[in-house]
Write a protein that holds these residues in place. Sequence first.
Motif, PDB file in Angstrom:
ATOM      1  N   GLN A 123       0.856  -1.178   0.000  1.00 28.98           N
ATOM      2  CA  GLN A 123       0.000   0.000   0.000  1.00 28.98           C
ATOM      3  C   GLN A 123       0.896   1.233   0.000  1.00 28.98           C
ATOM      4  O   GLN A 123       1.862   1.298   0.755  1.00 28.98           O
ATOM      5  CB  GLN A 123      -0.900   0.012   1.240  1.00 28.98           C
ATOM      6  CG  GLN A 123      -1.924  -1.088   1.264  1.00 28.98           C
ATOM      7  CD  GLN A 123      -2.849  -1.018   0.066  1.00 28.98           C
ATOM      8  OE1 GLN A 123      -3.257   0.041  -0.370  1.00 28.98           O
ATOM      9  NE2 GLN A 123      -3.176  -2.167  -0.478  1.00 28.98           N
ATOM     10  N   PRO A 149      -0.051   6.901   2.502  1.00 30.54           N
ATOM     11  CA  PRO A 149      -1.097   7.823   2.101  1.00 30.54           C
ATOM     12  C   PRO A 149      -0.657   9.273   2.016  1.00 30.54           C
ATOM     13  O   PRO A 149      -1.094   9.997   1.156  1.00 30.54           O
ATOM     14  CB  PRO A 149      -2.163   7.668   3.186  1.00 30.54           C
ATOM     15  CG  PRO A 149      -1.759   6.556   4.027  1.00 30.54           C
ATOM     16  CD  PRO A 149      -0.378   6.151   3.682  1.00 30.54           C
ATOM     17  N   PHE A 185       1.346  11.201  -1.063  1.00 35.52           N
ATOM     18  CA  PHE A 185       0.651  11.093  -2.338  1.00 35.52           C
ATOM     19  C   PHE A 185       1.249  11.971  -3.420  1.00 35.52           C
ATOM     20  O   PHE A 185       1.196  11.629  -4.590  1.00 35.52           O
ATOM     21  CB  PHE A 185      -0.848  11.373  -2.186  1.00 35.52           C
ATOM     22  CG  PHE A 185      -1.201  12.819  -2.080  1.00 35.52           C
ATOM     23  CD1 PHE A 185      -1.586  13.519  -3.204  1.00 35.52           C
ATOM     24  CD2 PHE A 185      -1.150  13.473  -0.877  1.00 35.52           C
ATOM     25  CE1 PHE A 185      -1.920  14.848  -3.125  1.00 35.52           C
ATOM     26  CE2 PHE A 185      -1.477  14.799  -0.775  1.00 35.52           C
ATOM     27  CZ  PHE A 185      -1.864  15.493  -1.900  1.00 35.52           C
ATOM     28  N   TRP A 207       3.734   9.913  -5.281  1.00 36.81           N
ATOM     29  CA  TRP A 207       3.326   8.593  -5.742  1.00 36.81           C
ATOM     30  C   TRP A 207       3.674   8.388  -7.198  1.00 36.81           C
ATOM     31  O   TRP A 207       3.570   9.295  -8.013  1.00 36.81           O
ATOM     32  CB  TRP A 207       1.822   8.416  -5.607  1.00 36.81           C
ATOM     33  CG  TRP A 207       1.330   8.142  -4.235  1.00 36.81           C
ATOM     34  CD1 TRP A 207       2.062   7.902  -3.115  1.00 36.81           C
ATOM     35  CD2 TRP A 207      -0.042   8.081  -3.846  1.00 36.81           C
ATOM     36  NE1 TRP A 207       1.224   7.696  -2.045  1.00 36.81           N
ATOM     37  CE2 TRP A 207      -0.067   7.804  -2.464  1.00 36.81           C
ATOM     38  CE3 TRP A 207      -1.241   8.238  -4.532  1.00 36.81           C
ATOM     39  CZ2 TRP A 207      -1.257   7.673  -1.761  1.00 36.81           C
ATOM     40  CZ3 TRP A 207      -2.427   8.117  -3.825  1.00 36.81           C
ATOM     41  CH2 TRP A 207      -2.424   7.832  -2.455  1.00 36.81           C
ATOM     42  N   TRP A 238      -3.799   2.760  -4.874  1.00 34.07           N
ATOM     43  CA  TRP A 238      -4.707   3.595  -4.093  1.00 34.07           C
ATOM     44  C   TRP A 238      -6.115   3.559  -4.683  1.00 34.07           C
ATOM     45  O   TRP A 238      -7.098   3.494  -3.950  1.00 34.07           O
ATOM     46  CB  TRP A 238      -4.166   5.023  -4.047  1.00 34.07           C
ATOM     47  CG  TRP A 238      -5.044   5.998  -3.333  1.00 34.07           C
ATOM     48  CD1 TRP A 238      -5.323   6.032  -1.997  1.00 34.07           C
ATOM     49  CD2 TRP A 238      -5.753   7.083  -3.917  1.00 34.07           C
ATOM     50  NE1 TRP A 238      -6.158   7.091  -1.722  1.00 34.07           N
ATOM     51  CE2 TRP A 238      -6.432   7.752  -2.888  1.00 34.07           C
ATOM     52  CE3 TRP A 238      -5.867   7.577  -5.212  1.00 34.07           C
ATOM     53  CZ2 TRP A 238      -7.223   8.876  -3.101  1.00 34.07           C
ATOM     54  CZ3 TRP A 238      -6.645   8.698  -5.434  1.00 34.07           C
ATOM     55  CH2 TRP A 238      -7.317   9.326  -4.392  1.00 34.07           C
TER      56      TRP A 238
END
Length: 125
Positions: free
Chosen positions: A6, A9, A12, A15, A23
């Motif tokens: 994963q 978060p 981002f 990413w 995601w």
Amino acid sequence: MHKERQPEPLDFFIWTVEDVGLWLEEINLGSYRQVFEGNGVNGEYLESLSMFTTEQILRFIRRCHMKWGDFITLCKELRRIKVACLKGEQEVRRPWWAPSCLSVVFVRVAKRNRQSRVVSLKLEP
């Protein structure tokens, strides 16, 4: 596929296209994964969505063949991530190249940099 981890978060804005795909799966928008990858949608692109004009938003929706409801879900999830970052609710991992003796320093600096970066983003009410 690459690593099936994963994405962090609150990273981002850095990413990769693959992280965005993971995601999308997590927020139940996995049906758009292939089209996002085909359009090269990465974290930097997601970060810039909040500054898009109406015309740019419509172009994005058409290019990705998104439904309005799914686009709204995407925006809500991005906002959730940004708000969590503002509150300091982030986990920072030490990059593979950083020596373990510097991990405390790295984590402190990374948290401070992330918060200042997100504060500069436009957050709609």
